[in-house]
Motif scaffolding. Structure first.
Motif, short mmCIF file in Angstrom:
data_model
loop_
_atom_site.label_atom_id
_atom_site.label_comp_id
_atom_site.label_asym_id
_atom_site.label_seq_id
_atom_site.Cartn_x
_atom_site.Cartn_y
_atom_site.Cartn_z
N TYR A 41 0.83 -1.20 0.00
CA TYR A 41 0.00 0.00 0.00
C TYR A 41 0.87 1.26 0.00
O TYR A 41 0.51 2.29 0.58
CB TYR A 41 -0.95 0.00 1.20
N VAL A 84 2.08 4.41 -1.90
CA VAL A 84 1.52 5.22 -2.99
C VAL A 84 2.24 6.56 -3.06
O VAL A 84 2.89 7.00 -2.11
CB VAL A 84 0.00 5.47 -2.79
N THR A 91 -3.88 9.88 -5.50
CA THR A 91 -2.84 8.90 -5.21
C THR A 91 -2.53 8.08 -6.46
O THR A 91 -3.40 7.81 -7.27
CB THR A 91 -3.27 7.95 -4.07
N THR A 131 -0.87 4.44 -7.48
CA THR A 131 -0.44 3.14 -7.00
C THR A 131 0.68 2.60 -7.88
O THR A 131 0.89 3.03 -9.01
CB THR A 131 -1.60 2.13 -7.00
N LYS A 132 1.42 1.63 -7.34
CA LYS A 132 2.59 1.12 -8.05
C LYS A 132 2.18 0.32 -9.28
O LYS A 132 1.08 -0.26 -9.34
CB LYS A 132 3.44 0.26 -7.11
N PRO A 185 -5.44 -0.54 2.98
CA PRO A 185 -5.74 0.38 1.88
C PRO A 185 -6.06 1.80 2.31
O PRO A 185 -5.71 2.75 1.63
CB PRO A 185 -6.96 -0.27 1.21
#
Length: 278
Positions: free
Chosen positions: A208, A210, A218, A220-221, A265
């Motif tokens: 998680y 970010v 945000t 995310t990877k 999350p």
């Protein structure tokens, strides 16, 4: 017989491979939200399938987390016991012993200020009562290079260092054989996680992690791994330090202001934030 839902079928297939697994591990293998995976498994268990959905914890770690949350006034407990709700802060009689001596009640505000109590801004050390054990002061914010502390869901105490942010990292991305679309750029974040407790950390350290943009969104990877910058591996054993690199792909003009790490999350008491300066 009604055919099984395709997602349920994948869940059951992964579970059948090992016979026993944590819900978050199954969700990670399937790229699902752990909450959705848990709900589906509970529903399947109730339908008569031979599976049991359980929960396991480190009791001391859970008690410590609850104590810290209560001290900061962030734990929302269930409704008060008894037929009457209490609308004012401060101690109130216990129904079974209305006239007996009352034990101390942990609340962020006392009914009457007393000389030995100290107060301060919310989330500061002075926010808790001086006559109660105060939680260990832990910094949740820092800059690149800072090591911040957090507790995992299993009760492991972690020290997480944001070692480096490579922005842009297009040369690393393309050298690994990947191709960026027009108008995209890549960012590589290097973190190191040290497990300073005796409890194993079983999750993926950057699950998680970010990036936070200037507009509050945000990023995310990306599901890629660079040969020159190895990704994180699952879990960190007690006393070990594990490093890894997380890759992000985002629109080229996007401005990054923070790197954020969480154990779940959503943002919670253990969320760590590093400021990224130009």
């Amino acid at each position: 017989m009604v055919p099984p839902d395709p997602v349920d079928a994948r869940l059951l297939a992964v579970l059948a491979e090992s016979g026993r697994a944590a819900v978050h591990e199954i969700a990670q293998r399937l790229g699902m939200d752990p909450r959705e995976a848990a709900m589906r498994l509970i529903t399947l268990s109730g339908s008569g399938l031979p599976l049991l959905v359980g929960v396991e914890c480190d009791p001391n770690g859970v008690r410590r987390a609850l104590a810290n949350a209560a001290a900061y006034g962030n734990y929302l407990g269930g409704p008060p016991s008894g037929p009457y709700a209490v609308h004012q802060s401060g101690p109130h009689p216990v129904q079974q012993q209305p006239y007996g001596p009352q034990g101390p009640i942990s609340q962020p505000f006392p009914a009457q200020p007393q000389p030995q109590q100290t107060w301060g801004p919310p989330q500061s050390a002075g926010w808790v009562r001086a006559d109660q054990p105060q939680p260990r002061a832990v910094s949740r914010t820092g800059k690149i290079g800072s090591a911040l502390e957090a507790d995992s869901l299993e009760g492991a105490r972690l020290s997480i260092q944001l070692v480096e942010v490579v922005d842009p990292a297009d040369f690393l991305f393309t050298a690994a054989g990947y191709k960026l679309a027009e108008g995209e750029r890549s960012v590589v974040v290097h973190t190191e996680v040290t497990n300073t407790s005796q409890v194993p950390y079983t999750s993926l350290p950057d699950m998680y992690l970010v990036l936070v943009t200037k507009t509050g969104e945000t990023v995310t990877k990306a599901p890629v791994s660079l040969s020159s910058r190895p990704a994180h591996k699952l879990g960190v054993q007690p006393g070990e330090t594990a490093g890894g690199h997380s890759v992000f792909v985002l629109p080229e003009p996007t401005e990054i202001i923070q790197v954020r790490w969480s154990v779940r999350p959503e943002v919670d008491l253990n969320t760590l934030v590093w400021t990224v300066e130009d």
